[in-house]
Write a protein that holds these residues in place. Structure first.
Motif, PDB file in Angstrom:
ATOM      1  N   THR A  89     -60.252  25.871  24.649  1.00 30.38           N
ATOM      2  CA  THR A  89     -59.832  24.510  24.316  1.00 30.38           C
ATOM      3  C   THR A  89     -60.994  23.533  24.282  1.00 30.38           C
ATOM      4  O   THR A  89     -61.002  22.598  23.487  1.00 30.38           O
ATOM      5  CB  THR A  89     -58.785  24.019  25.325  1.00 30.38           C
ATOM      6  OG1 THR A  89     -57.698  24.925  25.335  1.00 30.38           O
ATOM      7  CG2 THR A  89     -58.296  22.631  24.968  1.00 30.38           C
ATOM      8  N   TYR A  90     -61.994  23.726  25.100  1.00 28.00           N
ATOM      9  CA  TYR A  90     -63.062  22.741  25.227  1.00 28.00           C
ATOM     10  C   TYR A  90     -64.205  22.959  24.245  1.00 28.00           C
ATOM     11  O   TYR A  90     -65.146  22.167  24.201  1.00 28.00           O
ATOM     12  CB  TYR A  90     -63.610  22.762  26.649  1.00 28.00           C
ATOM     13  CG  TYR A  90     -62.556  22.451  27.680  1.00 28.00           C
ATOM     14  CD1 TYR A  90     -62.147  23.420  28.608  1.00 28.00           C
ATOM     15  CD2 TYR A  90     -61.954  21.205  27.730  1.00 28.00           C
ATOM     16  CE1 TYR A  90     -61.182  23.140  29.542  1.00 28.00           C
ATOM     17  CE2 TYR A  90     -60.972  20.924  28.668  1.00 28.00           C
ATOM     18  CZ  TYR A  90     -60.598  21.893  29.563  1.00 28.00           C
ATOM     19  OH  TYR A  90     -59.633  21.617  30.496  1.00 28.00           O
ATOM     20  N   ASN A 147     -63.626  19.656  16.131  1.00 29.36           N
ATOM     21  CA  ASN A 147     -63.857  19.386  17.539  1.00 29.36           C
ATOM     22  C   ASN A 147     -62.752  20.012  18.389  1.00 29.36           C
ATOM     23  O   ASN A 147     -61.809  20.620  17.878  1.00 29.36           O
ATOM     24  CB  ASN A 147     -64.001  17.887  17.789  1.00 29.36           C
ATOM     25  CG  ASN A 147     -62.689  17.130  17.647  1.00 29.36           C
ATOM     26  OD1 ASN A 147     -61.749  17.617  17.024  1.00 29.36           O
ATOM     27  ND2 ASN A 147     -62.630  15.941  18.223  1.00 29.36           N
ATOM     28  N   TRP A 148     -62.855  19.833  19.707  1.00 29.46           N
ATOM     29  CA  TRP A 148     -61.954  20.557  20.604  1.00 29.46           C
ATOM     30  C   TRP A 148     -60.503  20.162  20.416  1.00 29.46           C
ATOM     31  O   TRP A 148     -59.600  20.983  20.550  1.00 29.46           O
ATOM     32  CB  TRP A 148     -62.367  20.333  22.061  1.00 29.46           C
ATOM     33  CG  TRP A 148     -62.109  18.934  22.538  1.00 29.46           C
ATOM     34  CD1 TRP A 148     -62.925  17.855  22.423  1.00 29.46           C
ATOM     35  CD2 TRP A 148     -60.920  18.469  23.194  1.00 29.46           C
ATOM     36  NE1 TRP A 148     -62.327  16.748  22.957  1.00 29.46           N
ATOM     37  CE2 TRP A 148     -61.100  17.092  23.454  1.00 29.46           C
ATOM     38  CE3 TRP A 148     -59.735  19.075  23.591  1.00 29.46           C
ATOM     39  CZ2 TRP A 148     -60.130  16.317  24.077  1.00 29.46           C
ATOM     40  CZ3 TRP A 148     -58.773  18.306  24.220  1.00 29.46           C
ATOM     41  CH2 TRP A 148     -58.975  16.941  24.457  1.00 29.46           C
ATOM     42  N   ASP A 173     -55.519  26.129  16.563  1.00 26.82           N
ATOM     43  CA  ASP A 173     -54.322  26.163  17.379  1.00 26.82           C
ATOM     44  C   ASP A 173     -54.779  26.545  18.781  1.00 26.82           C
ATOM     45  O   ASP A 173     -55.022  27.732  19.059  1.00 26.82           O
ATOM     46  CB  ASP A 173     -53.321  27.175  16.824  1.00 26.82           C
ATOM     47  CG  ASP A 173     -52.004  27.185  17.564  1.00 26.82           C
ATOM     48  OD1 ASP A 173     -51.969  26.732  18.734  1.00 26.82           O
ATOM     49  OD2 ASP A 173     -51.012  27.650  17.000  1.00 26.82           O
ATOM     50  N   ASN A 174     -54.911  25.574  19.659  1.00 32.12           N
ATOM     51  CA  ASN A 174     -55.437  25.845  20.988  1.00 32.12           C
ATOM     52  C   ASN A 174     -54.487  26.703  21.826  1.00 32.12           C
ATOM     53  O   ASN A 174     -54.923  27.421  22.727  1.00 32.12           O
ATOM     54  CB  ASN A 174     -55.753  24.545  21.715  1.00 32.12           C
ATOM     55  CG  ASN A 174     -56.996  23.873  21.161  1.00 32.12           C
ATOM     56  OD1 ASN A 174     -57.810  24.501  20.477  1.00 32.12           O
ATOM     57  ND2 ASN A 174     -57.155  22.587  21.429  1.00 32.12           N
ATOM     58  N   TYR A 229     -68.685  33.816   9.148  1.00 35.66           N
ATOM     59  CA  TYR A 229     -68.832  33.922  10.589  1.00 35.66           C
ATOM     60  C   TYR A 229     -68.175  32.742  11.290  1.00 35.66           C
ATOM     61  O   TYR A 229     -68.261  31.595  10.827  1.00 35.66           O
ATOM     62  CB  TYR A 229     -70.312  33.943  10.982  1.00 35.66           C
ATOM     63  CG  TYR A 229     -71.073  35.139  10.485  1.00 35.66           C
ATOM     64  CD1 TYR A 229     -71.728  35.109   9.262  1.00 35.66           C
ATOM     65  CD2 TYR A 229     -71.150  36.297  11.257  1.00 35.66           C
ATOM     66  CE1 TYR A 229     -72.442  36.208   8.805  1.00 35.66           C
ATOM     67  CE2 TYR A 229     -71.868  37.396  10.816  1.00 35.66           C
ATOM     68  CZ  TYR A 229     -72.499  37.333   9.587  1.00 35.66           C
ATOM     69  OH  TYR A 229     -73.217  38.429   9.151  1.00 35.66           O
ATOM     70  N   CYS A 230     -67.595  33.022  12.416  1.00 32.18           N
ATOM     71  CA  CYS A 230     -67.039  32.000  13.287  1.00 32.18           C
ATOM     72  C   CYS A 230     -68.070  31.664  14.354  1.00 32.18           C
ATOM     73  O   CYS A 230     -68.737  32.572  14.885  1.00 32.18           O
ATOM     74  CB  CYS A 230     -65.762  32.553  13.929  1.00 32.18           C
ATOM     75  SG  CYS A 230     -64.959  31.480  15.101  1.00 32.18           S
ATOM     76  N   GLY A 231     -68.215  30.378  14.662  1.00 35.93           N
ATOM     77  CA  GLY A 231     -69.135  29.952  15.706  1.00 35.93           C
ATOM     78  C   GLY A 231     -68.428  29.060  16.702  1.00 35.93           C
ATOM     79  O   GLY A 231     -67.432  28.405  16.378  1.00 35.93           O
ATOM     80  N   ALA A 232     -68.936  29.032  17.925  1.00 32.85           N
ATOM     81  CA  ALA A 232     -68.346  28.210  18.985  1.00 32.85           C
ATOM     82  C   ALA A 232     -69.446  27.531  19.781  1.00 32.85           C
ATOM     83  O   ALA A 232     -70.502  28.097  20.021  1.00 32.85           O
ATOM     84  CB  ALA A 232     -67.489  29.058  19.917  1.00 32.85           C
TER      85      ALA A 232
END
Length: 118
Positions: free
Chosen positions: A30-31, A52-53, A73-74, A95-98
């Motif tokens: 979530t953050y 954003n979060w 969808d958190n 690619y997915c990034g976090a």
């Protein structure tokens, strides 16, 4: 640590649509701001979109903002990339990034191939 797994890639005809998903696990999803990037053969990885979060702020690469939509969808620990009106030049590994802002890239998934046939 965050683990990311992309899915939803495949072969689609030009003008078609795909929805990519990125499922996250590990530290609290979530953050984390999340993002999508892509890398075409012989090219550097480029930014596509970020969120954003809370999901109320998004960024897009100029060339894709009218065709792509990022969402999250958190409750499902998942971020999505809806891609419409696909073009052959959208062919790439996505690619997915976090983590990090405005281009979340502290953690990476393994990528999912998108191929658009003309």
């Amino acid at each position: 640590q965050v683990q990311l797994v992309e899915s939803g890639g495949g072969l689609v005809q030009a003008g078609g649509s795909l929805r990519l998903s990125c499922a996250a696990s590990g530290r609290t999803f979530t953050y984390y701001p999340m993002g999508w990037f892509r890398q075409a053969p012989g090219k550097e990885r480029e930014f596509v979109a970020s969120i954003n979060w809370s999901g109320d702020s998004t960024n897009y690469a100029d060339s894709m903002k009218d065709r792509f939509t990022i969402s999250r969808d958190n409750a499902k620990n998942t971020v999505y990339l809806q891609m419409n009106s696909l073009k052959s030049e959208d062919t790439a590994v996505y690619y997915c990034g976090a983590g990090g802002w405005p281009q979340p890239s502290d953690y990476w998934g393994q990528g999912t191939q998108v191929t658009v046939s003309s």
